[in-house]
Design an enzyme around this catalytic site. Structure first.
Site, PDB file in Angstrom:
ATOM      1  N   THR A   1       0.821  -1.202   0.000  1.00 17.40           N
ATOM      2  CA  THR A   1       0.000   0.000   0.000  1.00 17.40           C
ATOM      3  C   THR A   1       0.863   1.263   0.000  1.00 17.40           C
ATOM      4  O   THR A   1       1.996   1.246   0.514  1.00 17.40           O
ATOM      5  CB  THR A   1      -0.906  -0.009   1.257  1.00 17.40           C
ATOM      6  N   ASP A   2       0.302   2.358  -0.517  1.00 15.96           N
ATOM      7  CA  ASP A   2       0.993   3.655  -0.459  1.00 15.96           C
ATOM      8  C   ASP A   2       1.219   4.104   0.984  1.00 15.96           C
ATOM      9  O   ASP A   2       2.075   4.950   1.256  1.00 15.96           O
ATOM     10  CB  ASP A   2       0.197   4.715  -1.232  1.00 15.96           C
ATOM     11  N   GLU A   3       0.437   3.529   1.923  1.00 15.96           N
ATOM     12  CA  GLU A   3       0.532   3.987   3.313  1.00 15.96           C
ATOM     13  C   GLU A   3       1.870   3.653   3.955  1.00 15.96           C
ATOM     14  O   GLU A   3       2.218   4.195   5.005  1.00 15.96           O
ATOM     15  CB  GLU A   3      -0.614   3.397   4.150  1.00 15.96           C
TER      16      GLU A   3
ATOM     17  N   TYR B   1      -1.619  -0.409  10.903  1.00 14.20           N
ATOM     18  CA  TYR B   1      -1.845  -1.182   9.664  1.00 14.20           C
ATOM     19  C   TYR B   1      -0.662  -0.994   8.720  1.00 14.20           C
ATOM     20  O   TYR B   1      -0.086  -1.964   8.206  1.00 14.20           O
ATOM     21  CB  TYR B   1      -3.156  -0.724   8.999  1.00 14.20           C
TER      22      TYR B   1
ATOM     23  N   LYS C   1       2.139  -3.641   7.173  1.00 14.19           N
ATOM     24  CA  LYS C   1       2.371  -3.863   5.740  1.00 14.19           C
ATOM     25  C   LYS C   1       3.842  -3.584   5.382  1.00 14.19           C
ATOM     26  O   LYS C   1       4.430  -4.281   4.550  1.00 14.19           O
ATOM     27  CB  LYS C   1       1.447  -2.976   4.903  1.00 14.19           C
TER      28      LYS C   1
HETATM   29  N1  LIG Z   1      -8.465  -1.499  -0.448  1.00 15.19           N
HETATM   30  C1  LIG Z   1      -7.474  -0.648  -0.626  1.00 15.19           C
HETATM   31  O1  LIG Z   1      -7.678   0.575  -0.742  1.00 15.19           O
HETATM   32  C2  LIG Z   1      -6.049  -1.155  -0.715  1.00 15.19           C
HETATM   33  C3  LIG Z   1      -5.049  -0.276  -1.172  1.00 15.19           C
HETATM   34  C4  LIG Z   1      -3.728  -0.750  -1.270  1.00 15.19           C
HETATM   35  C5  LIG Z   1      -3.433  -2.048  -0.909  1.00 15.19           C
HETATM   36  N2  LIG Z   1      -4.425  -2.868  -0.436  1.00 15.19           N
HETATM   37  C6  LIG Z   1      -4.056  -4.237  -0.050  1.00 15.19           C
HETATM   38  O2  LIG Z   1      -4.822  -5.117  -0.862  1.00 15.19           O
HETATM   39  C7  LIG Z   1      -5.119  -6.304  -0.131  1.00 15.19           C
HETATM   40  C8  LIG Z   1      -6.609  -6.581  -0.162  1.00 15.19           C
HETATM   41  O3  LIG Z   1      -7.286  -5.496   0.476  1.00 15.19           O
HETATM   42  P1  LIG Z   1      -8.879  -5.430   0.523  1.00 15.19           P
HETATM   43  O4  LIG Z   1      -9.242  -4.012   0.513  1.00 15.19           O
HETATM   44  O5  LIG Z   1      -9.452  -6.351  -0.472  1.00 15.19           O
HETATM   45  O6  LIG Z   1      -9.149  -5.996   1.988  1.00 15.19           O
HETATM   46  P2  LIG Z   1     -10.375  -6.885   2.521  1.00 15.19           P
HETATM   47  O7  LIG Z   1     -10.343  -6.683   4.001  1.00 15.19           O
HETATM   48  O8  LIG Z   1     -11.617  -6.591   1.762  1.00 15.19           O
HETATM   49  O9  LIG Z   1      -9.960  -8.374   2.163  1.00 15.19           O
HETATM   50  C9  LIG Z   1      -8.902  -9.033   2.824  1.00 15.19           C
HETATM   51  C10 LIG Z   1      -9.208 -10.523   2.826  1.00 15.19           C
HETATM   52  O10 LIG Z   1      -8.100 -11.183   3.440  1.00 15.19           O
HETATM   53  C11 LIG Z   1      -8.617 -12.228   4.249  1.00 15.19           C
HETATM   54  N3  LIG Z   1      -7.655 -12.560   5.308  1.00 15.19           N
HETATM   55  C12 LIG Z   1      -7.198 -11.757   6.307  1.00 15.19           C
HETATM   56  N4  LIG Z   1      -6.343 -12.436   7.078  1.00 15.19           N
HETATM   57  C13 LIG Z   1      -6.250 -13.688   6.555  1.00 15.19           C
HETATM   58  C14 LIG Z   1      -5.547 -14.859   6.919  1.00 15.19           C
HETATM   59  N5  LIG Z   1      -4.742 -14.897   8.002  1.00 15.19           N
HETATM   60  N6  LIG Z   1      -5.694 -15.965   6.162  1.00 15.19           N
HETATM   61  C15 LIG Z   1      -6.502 -15.961   5.075  1.00 15.19           C
HETATM   62  N7  LIG Z   1      -7.224 -14.904   4.695  1.00 15.19           N
HETATM   63  C16 LIG Z   1      -7.090 -13.769   5.430  1.00 15.19           C
HETATM   64  C17 LIG Z   1      -9.904 -11.655   4.840  1.00 15.19           C
HETATM   65  O11 LIG Z   1     -10.763 -12.701   5.280  1.00 15.19           O
HETATM   66  C18 LIG Z   1     -10.458 -10.876   3.647  1.00 15.19           C
HETATM   67  O12 LIG Z   1     -11.342 -11.670   2.879  1.00 15.19           O
HETATM   68  C19 LIG Z   1      -4.550  -6.097   1.275  1.00 15.19           C
HETATM   69  O13 LIG Z   1      -3.295  -6.717   1.336  1.00 15.19           O
HETATM   70  C20 LIG Z   1      -4.401  -4.588   1.389  1.00 15.19           C
HETATM   71  O14 LIG Z   1      -3.365  -4.248   2.285  1.00 15.19           O
HETATM   72  C21 LIG Z   1      -5.720  -2.457  -0.346  1.00 15.19           C
END
Ligand SMILES: NC(=O)c1ccc[n+]([C@@H]2O[C@H](COP(=O)([O-])OP(=O)(O)OC[C@H]3O[C@@H](n4cnc5c(N)ncnc54)[C@H](O)[C@@H]3O)[C@@H](O)[C@H]2O)c1
Length: 342
Positions: free
Chosen positions: A124-126, A148, A152
Protein backbone atom coordinates in the site's frame (compact mmCIF):
# COMPACT_ATOMS: atom_id res chain seq x y z
CA UNK A 1 0.91 -19.88 -16.26
CA UNK A 2 -0.69 -23.13 -15.08
CA UNK A 3 -1.51 -22.77 -11.38
CA UNK A 4 -2.16 -19.57 -9.48
CA UNK A 5 -2.83 -19.04 -5.78
CA UNK A 6 -4.70 -15.86 -4.81
CA UNK A 7 -4.90 -15.14 -1.07
CA UNK A 8 -7.67 -13.04 0.50
CA UNK A 9 -9.90 -13.84 -2.48
CA UNK A 10 -13.24 -13.65 -0.65
CA UNK A 11 -12.48 -10.04 0.26
CA UNK A 12 -12.85 -6.92 -1.88
CA UNK A 13 -9.80 -6.54 -4.13
CA UNK A 14 -8.82 -10.19 -4.55
CA UNK A 15 -12.33 -11.35 -5.48
CA UNK A 16 -12.09 -8.96 -8.45
CA UNK A 17 -8.61 -10.35 -9.14
CA UNK A 18 -10.07 -13.87 -9.22
CA UNK A 19 -12.66 -12.71 -11.82
CA UNK A 20 -10.01 -10.91 -13.81
CA UNK A 21 -7.60 -13.88 -13.82
CA UNK A 22 -10.41 -16.19 -14.98
CA UNK A 23 -10.98 -14.03 -18.05
CA UNK A 24 -7.31 -13.16 -18.73
CA UNK A 25 -5.87 -16.64 -18.13
CA UNK A 26 -8.67 -19.08 -19.07
CA UNK A 27 -6.41 -22.12 -18.87
CA UNK A 28 -5.05 -21.40 -15.39
CA UNK A 29 -6.16 -23.37 -12.37
CA UNK A 30 -6.79 -20.88 -9.55
CA UNK A 31 -6.72 -21.65 -5.83
CA UNK A 32 -8.23 -18.95 -3.62
CA UNK A 33 -7.27 -19.03 0.08
CA UNK A 34 -9.32 -17.00 2.55
CA UNK A 35 -10.01 -17.42 6.25
CA UNK A 36 -13.49 -15.85 5.65
CA UNK A 37 -13.14 -12.94 8.04
CA UNK A 38 -15.70 -10.21 8.68
CA UNK A 39 -14.97 -8.42 5.35
CA UNK A 40 -15.32 -11.59 3.25
CA UNK A 41 -18.37 -12.84 1.38
CA UNK A 42 -18.46 -16.18 -0.43
CA UNK A 43 -20.93 -14.47 -2.83
CA UNK A 44 -18.05 -12.27 -4.03
CA UNK A 45 -16.62 -15.39 -5.66
CA UNK A 46 -19.87 -16.68 -7.18
CA UNK A 47 -18.87 -16.01 -10.80
CA UNK A 48 -15.29 -17.21 -10.32
CA UNK A 49 -16.38 -20.43 -8.60
CA UNK A 50 -19.05 -20.93 -11.28
CA UNK A 51 -16.39 -20.80 -13.99
CA UNK A 52 -15.00 -24.13 -12.79
CA UNK A 53 -11.48 -22.63 -12.83
CA UNK A 54 -11.44 -21.60 -9.17
CA UNK A 55 -11.30 -23.61 -5.95
CA UNK A 56 -11.87 -21.87 -2.58
CA UNK A 57 -9.88 -23.10 0.41
CA UNK A 58 -11.22 -21.65 3.65
CA UNK A 59 -8.11 -21.46 5.80
CA UNK A 60 -5.62 -19.07 7.32
CA UNK A 61 -2.41 -18.29 5.45
CA UNK A 62 -0.70 -18.63 8.86
CA UNK A 63 -1.13 -22.43 8.60
CA UNK A 64 2.33 -23.20 7.19
CA UNK A 65 1.91 -26.98 6.64
CA UNK A 66 -1.33 -26.35 4.74
CA UNK A 67 0.22 -23.52 2.68
CA UNK A 68 3.15 -25.83 1.85
CA UNK A 69 0.81 -28.46 0.48
CA UNK A 70 -1.43 -25.93 -1.34
CA UNK A 71 1.47 -24.28 -3.17
CA UNK A 72 2.69 -27.57 -4.72
CA UNK A 73 2.98 -26.95 -8.47
CA UNK A 74 1.90 -23.28 -8.14
CA UNK A 75 3.64 -20.90 -10.58
CA UNK A 76 2.28 -17.60 -9.24
CA UNK A 77 1.17 -16.39 -5.81
CA UNK A 78 -0.86 -13.16 -5.69
CA UNK A 79 -0.82 -12.28 -2.00
CA UNK A 80 -3.71 -10.02 -0.97
CA UNK A 81 -4.85 -11.56 2.34
CA UNK A 82 -4.55 -9.02 5.12
CA UNK A 83 -6.29 -7.24 7.92
CA UNK A 84 -6.93 -4.06 5.97
CA UNK A 85 -8.67 -1.37 8.02
CA UNK A 86 -6.56 1.35 9.65
CA UNK A 87 -9.15 2.18 12.34
CA UNK A 88 -9.23 -1.47 13.45
CA UNK A 89 -5.44 -1.47 13.70
CA UNK A 90 -5.64 1.36 16.23
CA UNK A 91 -8.26 -0.56 18.23
CA UNK A 92 -6.64 -3.99 18.24
CA UNK A 93 -3.27 -4.39 16.59
CA UNK A 94 -2.47 -8.06 17.23
CA UNK A 95 -4.54 -9.56 14.37
CA UNK A 96 -2.61 -7.25 12.03
CA UNK A 97 0.69 -8.70 13.20
CA UNK A 98 -0.63 -12.24 12.83
CA UNK A 99 -2.17 -12.02 9.34
CA UNK A 100 -0.09 -9.30 7.74
CA UNK A 101 3.36 -10.23 9.05
CA UNK A 102 3.33 -13.86 10.30
CA UNK A 103 0.88 -14.86 7.54
CA UNK A 104 3.07 -13.29 4.85
CA UNK A 105 6.16 -15.04 6.23
CA UNK A 106 4.37 -18.42 6.26
CA UNK A 107 3.34 -17.90 2.65
CA UNK A 108 6.86 -16.82 1.62
CA UNK A 109 8.30 -19.91 3.30
CA UNK A 110 5.78 -22.17 1.55
CA UNK A 111 6.62 -20.40 -1.73
CA UNK A 112 10.37 -21.08 -1.51
CA UNK A 113 9.73 -24.66 -0.39
CA UNK A 114 7.76 -25.15 -3.64
CA UNK A 115 9.96 -23.11 -6.02
CA UNK A 116 7.10 -20.76 -6.86
CA UNK A 117 7.87 -18.79 -10.05
CA UNK A 118 6.62 -15.37 -8.85
CA UNK A 119 5.33 -13.98 -5.55
CA UNK A 120 3.34 -10.77 -6.12
CA UNK A 121 2.79 -8.96 -2.83
CA UNK A 122 0.00 -6.37 -2.59
CA UNK A 123 1.26 -3.53 -0.44
CA UNK A 124 0.00 0.00 0.00
CA UNK A 125 0.99 3.65 -0.46
CA UNK A 126 0.53 3.99 3.31
CA UNK A 127 3.95 2.40 3.94
CA UNK A 128 5.56 5.75 2.97
CA UNK A 129 3.72 7.76 5.61
CA UNK A 130 2.07 10.96 4.42
CA UNK A 131 3.39 14.18 2.92
CA UNK A 132 1.67 17.29 1.55
CA UNK A 133 3.68 18.00 -1.57
CA UNK A 134 6.26 15.24 -1.82
CA UNK A 135 5.58 12.61 -4.49
CA UNK A 136 6.88 9.26 -3.28
CA UNK A 137 9.27 7.25 -5.44
CA UNK A 138 9.30 3.48 -5.00
CA UNK A 139 12.82 3.66 -3.55
CA UNK A 140 11.89 6.24 -0.89
CA UNK A 141 12.28 5.22 2.74
CA UNK A 142 9.31 3.57 4.42
CA UNK A 143 7.97 5.61 7.35
CA UNK A 144 4.54 4.22 8.26
CA UNK A 145 2.54 6.19 10.81
CA UNK A 146 -0.37 3.86 11.65
CA UNK A 147 -0.27 0.23 12.87
CA UNK A 148 -1.84 -1.18 9.66
CA UNK A 149 0.78 0.57 7.53
CA UNK A 150 3.54 -0.57 9.90
CA UNK A 151 2.40 -4.19 9.55
CA UNK A 152 2.37 -3.86 5.74
CA UNK A 153 5.84 -2.27 5.77
CA UNK A 154 7.10 -5.13 7.97
CA UNK A 155 5.63 -7.65 5.54
CA UNK A 156 7.47 -5.91 2.69
CA UNK A 157 10.76 -6.29 4.58
CA UNK A 158 10.24 -10.06 4.66
CA UNK A 159 9.35 -10.12 0.95
CA UNK A 160 12.61 -8.25 0.28
CA UNK A 161 14.52 -10.61 2.55
CA UNK A 162 13.14 -13.78 0.88
CA UNK A 163 13.95 -12.30 -2.52
CA UNK A 164 17.58 -11.66 -1.51
CA UNK A 165 18.29 -14.65 0.75
CA UNK A 166 16.40 -17.35 -1.14
CA UNK A 167 16.24 -15.88 -4.68
CA UNK A 168 12.44 -16.00 -4.59
CA UNK A 169 11.18 -13.99 -7.60
CA UNK A 170 9.03 -11.24 -6.10
CA UNK A 171 7.19 -8.07 -7.14
CA UNK A 172 5.64 -5.58 -4.69
CA UNK A 173 2.77 -3.27 -5.68
CA UNK A 174 2.01 -0.15 -3.63
CA UNK A 175 -1.46 1.03 -4.58
CA UNK A 176 -3.37 4.20 -3.72
CA UNK A 177 -6.90 3.91 -2.21
CA UNK A 178 -8.81 1.26 -4.17
CA UNK A 179 -12.60 1.59 -4.53
CA UNK A 180 -15.39 -0.36 -6.23
CA UNK A 181 -18.18 -2.86 -5.58
CA UNK A 182 -17.77 -5.48 -2.78
CA UNK A 183 -15.69 -3.24 -0.51
CA UNK A 184 -16.74 -3.68 3.11
CA UNK A 185 -18.54 -0.51 4.28
CA UNK A 186 -15.98 0.52 6.87
CA UNK A 187 -13.70 2.30 4.36
CA UNK A 188 -14.40 5.90 3.29
CA UNK A 189 -16.23 5.49 -0.04
CA UNK A 190 -18.51 2.51 0.75
CA UNK A 191 -19.20 3.74 4.30
CA UNK A 192 -20.29 7.16 3.02
CA UNK A 193 -22.49 5.57 0.36
CA UNK A 194 -24.12 3.17 2.82
CA UNK A 195 -24.65 5.94 5.41
CA UNK A 196 -26.28 8.08 2.70
CA UNK A 197 -28.52 5.20 1.57
CA UNK A 198 -29.53 4.38 5.15
CA UNK A 199 -30.10 7.96 6.32
CA UNK A 200 -27.21 7.74 8.79
CA UNK A 201 -24.67 10.48 9.52
CA UNK A 202 -21.10 9.82 8.43
CA UNK A 203 -18.44 10.77 10.98
CA UNK A 204 -15.54 12.55 9.27
CA UNK A 205 -12.05 12.04 10.71
CA UNK A 206 -11.09 15.56 11.83
CA UNK A 207 -11.89 18.37 9.40
CA UNK A 208 -11.90 16.21 6.24
CA UNK A 209 -8.90 17.95 4.67
CA UNK A 210 -6.83 14.74 4.24
CA UNK A 211 -6.37 14.02 0.53
CA UNK A 212 -6.42 10.56 -1.05
CA UNK A 213 -5.93 9.30 -4.61
CA UNK A 214 -8.66 6.92 -5.77
CA UNK A 215 -7.98 3.89 -7.95
CA UNK A 216 -10.87 1.87 -9.37
CA UNK A 217 -10.57 -1.85 -8.65
CA UNK A 218 -10.91 -2.60 -12.40
CA UNK A 219 -7.85 -0.44 -13.08
CA UNK A 220 -6.00 -2.13 -10.22
CA UNK A 221 -6.73 -5.60 -11.67
CA UNK A 222 -5.29 -4.36 -14.98
CA UNK A 223 -2.18 -3.22 -13.13
CA UNK A 224 -1.75 -6.64 -11.50
CA UNK A 225 -2.10 -8.44 -14.84
CA UNK A 226 0.50 -6.03 -16.30
CA UNK A 227 2.87 -6.71 -13.40
CA UNK A 228 2.63 -10.51 -13.56
CA UNK A 229 3.12 -10.52 -17.33
CA UNK A 230 5.61 -7.66 -17.84
CA UNK A 231 6.90 -6.63 -14.39
CA UNK A 232 10.58 -6.96 -13.50
CA UNK A 233 11.23 -9.41 -10.68
CA UNK A 234 12.71 -7.89 -7.52
CA UNK A 235 11.06 -4.52 -8.21
CA UNK A 236 8.51 -2.34 -6.38
CA UNK A 237 5.79 -0.57 -8.39
CA UNK A 238 3.64 2.34 -7.24
CA UNK A 239 0.06 2.05 -8.56
CA UNK A 240 -1.66 5.46 -8.77
CA UNK A 241 -5.34 6.31 -8.93
CA UNK A 242 -6.83 8.41 -11.74
CA UNK A 243 -8.03 11.18 -9.40
CA UNK A 244 -7.33 12.81 -6.05
CA UNK A 245 -9.89 14.31 -3.64
CA UNK A 246 -10.01 15.53 -0.08
CA UNK A 247 -12.34 13.59 2.22
CA UNK A 248 -14.68 16.62 2.24
CA UNK A 249 -14.80 16.60 -1.58
CA UNK A 250 -15.79 12.92 -1.50
CA UNK A 251 -18.58 13.78 0.96
CA UNK A 252 -19.81 16.45 -1.47
CA UNK A 253 -19.70 14.05 -4.43
CA UNK A 254 -21.63 11.30 -2.64
CA UNK A 255 -24.10 13.89 -1.31
CA UNK A 256 -24.68 15.25 -4.82
CA UNK A 257 -25.46 11.77 -6.19
CA UNK A 258 -27.72 10.77 -3.29
CA UNK A 259 -29.63 14.06 -2.93
CA UNK A 260 -28.17 14.95 0.48
CA UNK A 261 -26.33 18.10 1.51
CA UNK A 262 -22.96 17.80 3.25
CA UNK A 263 -24.62 18.86 6.53
CA UNK A 264 -27.28 16.14 6.17
CA UNK A 265 -24.75 13.48 5.22
CA UNK A 266 -21.77 14.06 7.48
CA UNK A 267 -20.53 15.60 10.70
CA UNK A 268 -17.13 16.15 12.17
CA UNK A 269 -15.91 13.26 14.35
CA UNK A 270 -12.75 12.41 16.22
CA UNK A 271 -9.63 12.30 14.10
CA UNK A 272 -7.38 9.25 14.11
CA UNK A 273 -4.48 9.38 16.57
CA UNK A 274 -2.47 10.24 13.45
CA UNK A 275 -3.82 10.77 9.94
CA UNK A 276 -1.48 11.15 6.97
CA UNK A 277 -2.31 14.27 4.96
CA UNK A 278 -1.74 12.82 1.49
CA UNK A 279 -0.04 9.97 -0.41
CA UNK A 280 1.16 11.22 -3.79
CA UNK A 281 3.16 8.63 -5.76
CA UNK A 282 5.33 8.66 -8.88
CA UNK A 283 4.40 5.68 -11.05
CA UNK A 284 6.68 6.09 -14.09
CA UNK A 285 7.87 2.46 -13.89
CA UNK A 286 4.37 1.03 -14.17
CA UNK A 287 3.24 3.59 -16.77
CA UNK A 288 6.27 2.58 -18.87
CA UNK A 289 4.83 -0.97 -19.04
CA UNK A 290 1.80 0.44 -20.88
CA UNK A 291 -0.74 0.58 -18.03
CA UNK A 292 -2.54 3.70 -16.88
CA UNK A 293 -5.59 4.28 -14.65
CA UNK A 294 -8.78 5.22 -16.49
CA UNK A 295 -11.71 5.41 -14.08
CA UNK A 296 -12.39 8.39 -11.86
CA UNK A 297 -14.39 8.31 -8.65
CA UNK A 298 -16.82 10.89 -10.03
CA UNK A 299 -17.60 8.85 -13.15
CA UNK A 300 -17.96 5.57 -11.24
CA UNK A 301 -20.05 6.86 -8.32
CA UNK A 302 -23.57 6.51 -9.84
CA UNK A 303 -23.01 2.83 -10.70
CA UNK A 304 -21.35 2.18 -7.35
CA UNK A 305 -24.22 3.75 -5.43
CA UNK A 306 -26.67 1.54 -7.39
CA UNK A 307 -24.57 -1.54 -6.52
CA UNK A 308 -24.65 -0.78 -2.78
CA UNK A 309 -28.38 0.01 -2.91
CA UNK A 310 -28.98 -3.47 -4.37
CA UNK A 311 -26.56 -5.23 -2.02
CA UNK A 312 -27.09 -3.54 1.37
CA UNK A 313 -28.43 -6.88 2.65
CA UNK A 314 -24.94 -8.38 2.29
CA UNK A 315 -23.66 -6.04 4.97
CA UNK A 316 -26.54 -4.95 7.21
CA UNK A 317 -29.15 -6.74 9.28
CA UNK A 318 -32.58 -6.38 7.79
CA UNK A 319 -34.82 -4.86 10.42
CA UNK A 320 -34.43 -4.79 14.16
CA UNK A 321 -30.82 -3.82 14.70
CA UNK A 322 -30.38 -2.24 11.30
CA UNK A 323 -27.87 0.29 12.59
CA UNK A 324 -25.37 -2.47 13.26
CA UNK A 325 -23.13 -4.00 10.64
CA UNK A 326 -24.13 -7.66 10.53
CA UNK A 327 -20.54 -8.79 10.89
CA UNK A 328 -19.96 -6.64 13.97
CA UNK A 329 -22.74 -8.05 16.14
CA UNK A 330 -21.31 -9.64 19.26
CA UNK A 331 -17.83 -8.31 18.58
CA UNK A 332 -16.13 -7.31 21.85
CA UNK A 333 -15.92 -3.56 22.36
CA UNK A 334 -12.32 -2.43 22.30
CA UNK A 335 -10.62 0.93 22.58
CA UNK A 336 -7.81 2.56 20.69
CA UNK A 337 -4.56 1.42 22.23
CA UNK A 338 -3.68 5.10 22.61
CA UNK A 339 -6.58 5.44 25.03
CA UNK A 340 -8.65 7.65 22.74
CA UNK A 341 -12.31 6.66 22.59
CA UNK A 342 -13.43 5.26 19.23
N1 LIG B 1 -8.47 -1.50 -0.45
C1 LIG B 1 -7.47 -0.65 -0.63
O1 LIG B 1 -7.68 0.58 -0.74
C2 LIG B 1 -6.05 -1.16 -0.71
C3 LIG B 1 -5.05 -0.28 -1.17
C4 LIG B 1 -3.73 -0.75 -1.27
C5 LIG B 1 -3.43 -2.05 -0.91
N2 LIG B 1 -4.42 -2.87 -0.44
C6 LIG B 1 -4.06 -4.24 -0.05
O2 LIG B 1 -4.82 -5.12 -0.86
C7 LIG B 1 -5.12 -6.30 -0.13
C8 LIG B 1 -6.61 -6.58 -0.16
O3 LIG B 1 -7.29 -5.50 0.48
P1 LIG B 1 -8.88 -5.43 0.52
O4 LIG B 1 -9.24 -4.01 0.51
O5 LIG B 1 -9.45 -6.35 -0.47
O6 LIG B 1 -9.15 -6.00 1.99
P2 LIG B 1 -10.37 -6.89 2.52
O7 LIG B 1 -10.34 -6.68 4.00
O8 LIG B 1 -11.62 -6.59 1.76
O9 LIG B 1 -9.96 -8.37 2.16
C9 LIG B 1 -8.90 -9.03 2.82
C10 LIG B 1 -9.21 -10.52 2.83
O10 LIG B 1 -8.10 -11.18 3.44
C11 LIG B 1 -8.62 -12.23 4.25
N3 LIG B 1 -7.65 -12.56 5.31
C12 LIG B 1 -7.20 -11.76 6.31
N4 LIG B 1 -6.34 -12.44 7.08
C13 LIG B 1 -6.25 -13.69 6.55
C14 LIG B 1 -5.55 -14.86 6.92
N5 LIG B 1 -4.74 -14.90 8.00
N6 LIG B 1 -5.69 -15.97 6.16
C15 LIG B 1 -6.50 -15.96 5.07
N7 LIG B 1 -7.22 -14.90 4.70
C16 LIG B 1 -7.09 -13.77 5.43
C17 LIG B 1 -9.90 -11.65 4.84
O11 LIG B 1 -10.76 -12.70 5.28
C18 LIG B 1 -10.46 -10.88 3.65
O12 LIG B 1 -11.34 -11.67 2.88
C19 LIG B 1 -4.55 -6.10 1.27
O13 LIG B 1 -3.30 -6.72 1.34
C20 LIG B 1 -4.40 -4.59 1.39
O14 LIG B 1 -3.37 -4.25 2.29
C21 LIG B 1 -5.72 -2.46 -0.35
Amino acid sequence: MQRVCITGGAGFVASHLADSFCSQFPLAEIIVVDKIGYASRRDHLAAALGSGQVRLIEASICDLPLMRSLLKGVDLVVHAAAESHVDNSYRNVLPFLESNIAGTVALLQAAIDNNVGLFLHLSTDEVYGGADDHLFLDNDALAPTNPYAASKASAEMFVHCYSKSYMLPTIISRANNIFGPRQYPEKLVPKLICDALRGEKFKIHGNGSARRSFLHVRDFCGAVVTLVTKGEHGQVYNVPGACEHSVMEVVELVGRHTGRSCEQLAERGLDRPFNDSRYGVVADKLLALGWHPESTLEAELPGLIDWYAENLHLYFDAVSDGAVLAAERGRPTTKYVTGLPR
